[in-house]
Structures are given as structure tokens and as C-alpha cells.
Scaffold this motif. Structure first.
Motif, short mmCIF file in Angstrom:
data_model
loop_
_atom_site.label_atom_id
_atom_site.label_comp_id
_atom_site.label_asym_id
_atom_site.label_seq_id
_atom_site.Cartn_x
_atom_site.Cartn_y
_atom_site.Cartn_z
N THR A 285 0.83 -1.20 0.00
CA THR A 285 0.00 0.00 0.00
C THR A 285 0.87 1.25 0.00
O THR A 285 1.83 1.34 0.75
N GLY A 286 0.47 2.22 -0.84
CA GLY A 286 1.14 3.51 -0.82
C GLY A 286 2.56 3.48 -1.36
O GLY A 286 3.14 2.44 -1.63
N LYS A 287 3.11 4.68 -1.50
CA LYS A 287 4.47 4.83 -1.98
C LYS A 287 5.45 4.64 -0.83
O LYS A 287 5.22 5.11 0.28
N PRO A 288 6.57 3.96 -1.08
CA PRO A 288 7.58 3.78 -0.03
C PRO A 288 8.09 5.12 0.49
O PRO A 288 8.12 6.12 -0.23
N THR A 289 8.51 5.15 1.74
CA THR A 289 9.04 6.38 2.34
C THR A 289 10.33 6.82 1.65
O THR A 289 10.54 8.01 1.41
N TYR A 290 11.19 5.85 1.36
CA TYR A 290 12.50 6.13 0.77
C TYR A 290 12.77 5.20 -0.40
O TYR A 290 12.19 4.12 -0.51
N LYS A 291 13.68 5.64 -1.26
CA LYS A 291 14.15 4.77 -2.33
C LYS A 291 14.95 3.61 -1.74
O LYS A 291 14.73 2.44 -2.07
N SER A 292 15.90 3.95 -0.83
CA SER A 292 16.75 2.92 -0.23
C SER A 292 17.00 3.23 1.24
O SER A 292 17.08 4.40 1.62
N ILE A 293 17.13 2.17 2.03
CA ILE A 293 17.51 2.30 3.44
C ILE A 293 18.69 1.37 3.69
O ILE A 293 18.69 0.21 3.25
N PHE A 294 19.69 1.88 4.40
CA PHE A 294 20.88 1.11 4.75
C PHE A 294 21.00 1.06 6.27
O PHE A 294 21.05 2.11 6.93
N ILE A 295 21.06 -0.15 6.84
CA ILE A 295 21.27 -0.30 8.28
C ILE A 295 22.36 -1.34 8.50
O ILE A 295 22.55 -2.25 7.69
N SER A 296 23.09 -1.19 9.58
CA SER A 296 24.13 -2.18 9.89
C SER A 296 24.34 -2.27 11.39
O SER A 296 23.77 -1.49 12.16
N ASP A 297 25.16 -3.22 11.79
CA ASP A 297 25.58 -3.36 13.19
C ASP A 297 24.38 -3.38 14.14
O ASP A 297 24.34 -2.64 15.12
N VAL A 298 23.44 -4.25 13.82
CA VAL A 298 22.26 -4.44 14.68
C VAL A 298 22.62 -5.32 15.88
O VAL A 298 22.15 -5.13 16.99
N HIS A 299 23.46 -6.32 15.63
CA HIS A 299 23.95 -7.23 16.67
C HIS A 299 22.82 -7.98 17.37
O HIS A 299 22.77 -8.02 18.60
N THR B 32 9.30 2.67 4.98
CA THR B 32 9.40 1.64 3.96
C THR B 32 10.33 2.10 2.84
O THR B 32 10.71 3.27 2.76
N CYS B 33 10.71 1.16 1.98
CA CYS B 33 11.66 1.50 0.91
C CYS B 33 11.56 0.48 -0.22
O CYS B 33 11.00 -0.60 -0.05
N GLU B 34 12.12 0.85 -1.37
CA GLU B 34 12.20 -0.09 -2.48
C GLU B 34 13.37 -1.05 -2.30
O GLU B 34 13.28 -2.22 -2.67
N LYS B 35 14.48 -0.53 -1.75
CA LYS B 35 15.66 -1.36 -1.53
C LYS B 35 16.09 -1.24 -0.07
O LYS B 35 16.25 -0.14 0.45
N VAL C 296 19.57 6.86 4.53
CA VAL C 296 18.44 6.74 3.61
C VAL C 296 18.72 7.52 2.32
O VAL C 296 19.39 8.55 2.34
N GLU C 297 18.18 6.99 1.24
CA GLU C 297 18.27 7.65 -0.07
C GLU C 297 16.87 8.10 -0.47
O GLU C 297 15.96 7.27 -0.58
N HIS C 298 16.69 9.40 -0.64
CA HIS C 298 15.40 9.94 -1.04
C HIS C 298 15.17 9.74 -2.53
O HIS C 298 16.10 9.50 -3.30
N PHE C 299 13.93 9.86 -2.95
CA PHE C 299 13.59 9.69 -4.36
C PHE C 299 14.11 10.83 -5.22
O PHE C 299 14.19 10.69 -6.45
N ASP C 300 14.48 11.96 -4.60
CA ASP C 300 15.06 13.05 -5.38
C ASP C 300 16.58 12.99 -5.43
O ASP C 300 17.24 13.90 -5.93
N GLY C 301 17.16 11.90 -4.89
CA GLY C 301 18.59 11.71 -4.95
C GLY C 301 19.37 12.17 -3.73
O GLY C 301 20.57 11.95 -3.64
N ARG C 302 18.68 12.82 -2.78
CA ARG C 302 19.36 13.27 -1.56
C ARG C 302 19.68 12.08 -0.65
O ARG C 302 18.92 11.12 -0.58
N TRP C 303 20.80 12.19 0.04
CA TRP C 303 21.19 11.20 1.04
C TRP C 303 21.05 11.83 2.42
O TRP C 303 21.34 13.02 2.61
N GLU C 304 20.62 11.02 3.40
CA GLU C 304 20.39 11.57 4.73
C GLU C 304 20.64 10.51 5.80
O GLU C 304 20.33 9.33 5.60
#
Length: 273
Positions: free
Chosen positions: A3-17, A36-39, A236-244
Motif C-alpha cells: 500500500t502507498g508509496k515507499p518512504t524512501y528509495k533505499s535504506i541502509f542499516i548495519s551493526d544491529v547485533h 518503507t523502501c524499495e531497496k 536513507v536515499e530519497h527519491f530526489d537523490g538526496r542522502w540523509e
């Protein structure tokens, strides 16, 4: 997505342990539920095999993280698991094209950004001199020291919480104030950037050192997504290409212990292209 458009194009997480007592699984579940995200890239040390070999620790919250990731993959999120040093047991299976629950497992991968740049996505332990075979005992020693520090930090913050004081991180303070730690962090970042320059990448996305950062190093975009033990950050990578870089603190880490309203992920830094 269902449902709906994803929040971000991509999300990167690491070191959850997952499997360690320091893991902030509830905060991560809350973050993944509301974003949510596409990738989705899991950039290493998602499962802490080092800790699980010494002591089995796996509460329901850790299972909930796995379920949420598997559900995202089932609902058409492209999920990639990058192997780190704490979950290095998975590297033995990489030659077989390993995947589980629609999740691909890789040692590294290239991410093509909306900004047109090529980013190396890798956990980062390969750039850590302490990960050499003849020095690994130092890493294990350091890991034990870090976990002891987390335990002390937990006890200290229980007292601070009763006094109405905000969460305070001993390890983060030491990273900021200890010259040796600062030198290690800067050396790590420069090694990553130098490798990317030699291999023709425009930038790197990694984890490993538990320090969220976004900066340009001699023309290379270095981005570290932090961790889900103390900083609770994601790249996170936004759909307009910004990284945050965004953070999503669990309840006990929030500035005012008396507040109970739902936390909202907040930006730490961003890069516009």
C-alpha cells in the motif's frame, strides 16, 4: 509494497547485533514499521555470531526484527544482506549463491544511486587492520571490552534515569575525546575512500565502526550508517537523490524520560546532489 508509496528509495542499516544484550531491537522494529523502501540493505553484523557462541541470548524482540525484514522482502522490497565480521559464518556459503526468504546474501555489492553515482556497499571489516588473522585476538578482546562498557553504561543510565537525567553514552564520549579512537576512525574512513578511488567507485556505504558519518574525502563520498546498539541510525536515499542520516532512538535514550509520545525519526545530516 502493498500500500502507498515507499518512504524512501533505499535504506541502509548495519551493526544491529541481534543476539547481544546491547541490541536496540524494539527501536529498529519501530523504525522499519514506520519507514518503507524499495531497496533495503543490511550492511553487516546484523546477527552477532561472536556473542551467540559465548552465550545464547535471543528475546522475542530479536525475532520480531527478523520477521519484519522477511515480511518486507515478501512484499517486494529488494533486500540484500551484506556479511560482516560478527556474522562471518555466512561467508562460507557465499560461493553457493546463498539466499533465504527472498533475501540475497553478498560479501559486497554496487549500489547505483539516483544521483547517477556508483557506491560500494560493504560492511567495512576488510579495511580494519585489526581483522588480520594474526591480530584477530585483539578484536575479540576489544569486543569483550566494548560489551563490558555497554553493561557499565546501562547501570549508569539506570541511575541517571531515576534522577531524571537524559541518556549518556560512555563509549561515544570516549570516541569523541580519545585521540587514539579518533585516529582509528579517520584512518578507517580514509582507507575506504582510497580503495573506492582506486577501484573507480564514486563513494562508499559501510558500517563496522559504529560511527554514523557523511563526508567527502578527496572527491569520494564516504557514508557510514552507524549502528543499532547506541546511535540507532540509518542511512536513507530519497527519491530526489538526496542522502540523509536519520536516528530513531528507543524510549530510554530519548532526551526527556518523562515523555511517552511516539518518537519520530529525525535527520542528522544530509547531502544534496
Amino acid at each position: 509494497m502493498t500500500t502507498g508509496k515507499p518512504t524512501y528509495k533505499s535504506i541502509f542499516i548495519s551493526d544491529v547485533h541481534l543476539g547481544s544484550e546491547g541490541c536496540q531491537a524494539d527501536a529498529l522494529c519501530e523504525f522499519l514499521k514506520s519507514n518503507t523502501c524499495e531497496k533495503l540493505y543490511l550492511v553487516g553484523d546484523i546477527i552477532d555470531g561472536w556473542r551467540l557462541r559465548k552465550k545464547w541470548f535471543w528475546p522475542q524482540a530479536h525475532t520480531n526484527v527478523i520477521r519484519r525484514i522477511l515480511t518486507a522482502a515478501k512484499r517486494d522490497t529488494d533486500v540484500t544482506y551484506i556479511v560482516g565480521n560478527h556474522d562471518e559464518f555466512l561467508r562460507a556459503f557465499l560461493g553457493f549463491g546463498m539466499s533465504f526468504g527472498h533475501i540475497d546474501v553478498k560479501n559486497r555489492i554496487t549500489h547505483e544511486g539516483i544521483d547517477g553515482k556508483r557506491y560500494l556497499v560493504v560492511h567495512g571489516d576488510m579495511f580494519d587492520g585489526m581483522m588480520r588473522t594474526d591480530r584477530k585476538w585483539i578484536m575479540y578482546l576489544g569486543d569483550n571490552a566494548y560489551n563490558f562498557m555497554l553493561m557499565v553504561n546501562t547501570k549508569l543510565n539506570q541511575v541517571r534515569r531515576k534522577l531524571g537525567l537524559p541518556y549518556w553514552s560512555l563509549s561515544n564520549e570516549l570516541k569523541k575525546r580519545t585521540k587514539k579512537a579518533l585516529n582509528f576512525i579517520h584512518s578507517f574512513e580514509e582507507h575506504v575512500a582510497d580503495y573506492c578511488r582506486r577501484k573507480g567507485y564514486d563513494g562508499a556505504i559501510c558500517g563496522h565502526i559504529h560511527v554514523a558519518e557523511m563526508r567527502e574525502i578527496n572527491g569520494i563520498t564516504y557514508m557510514n550508517d552507524g549502528d543499532w546498539v547506541e546511535s540507532c541510525t540509518a542511512l536513507v536515499e530519497h527519491f530526489d537523490g538526496r542522502w540523509e542520516l536519520v536516528e530513531h532512538k528507543p524510549e530510554f535514550m530519548r532526551a526527556d524520560y518523562k515523555k511517552t509520545e511516539k518518537v519520530v525519526s529525525k535527520p542528522l545530516a544530509e547531502v544534496s546532489n
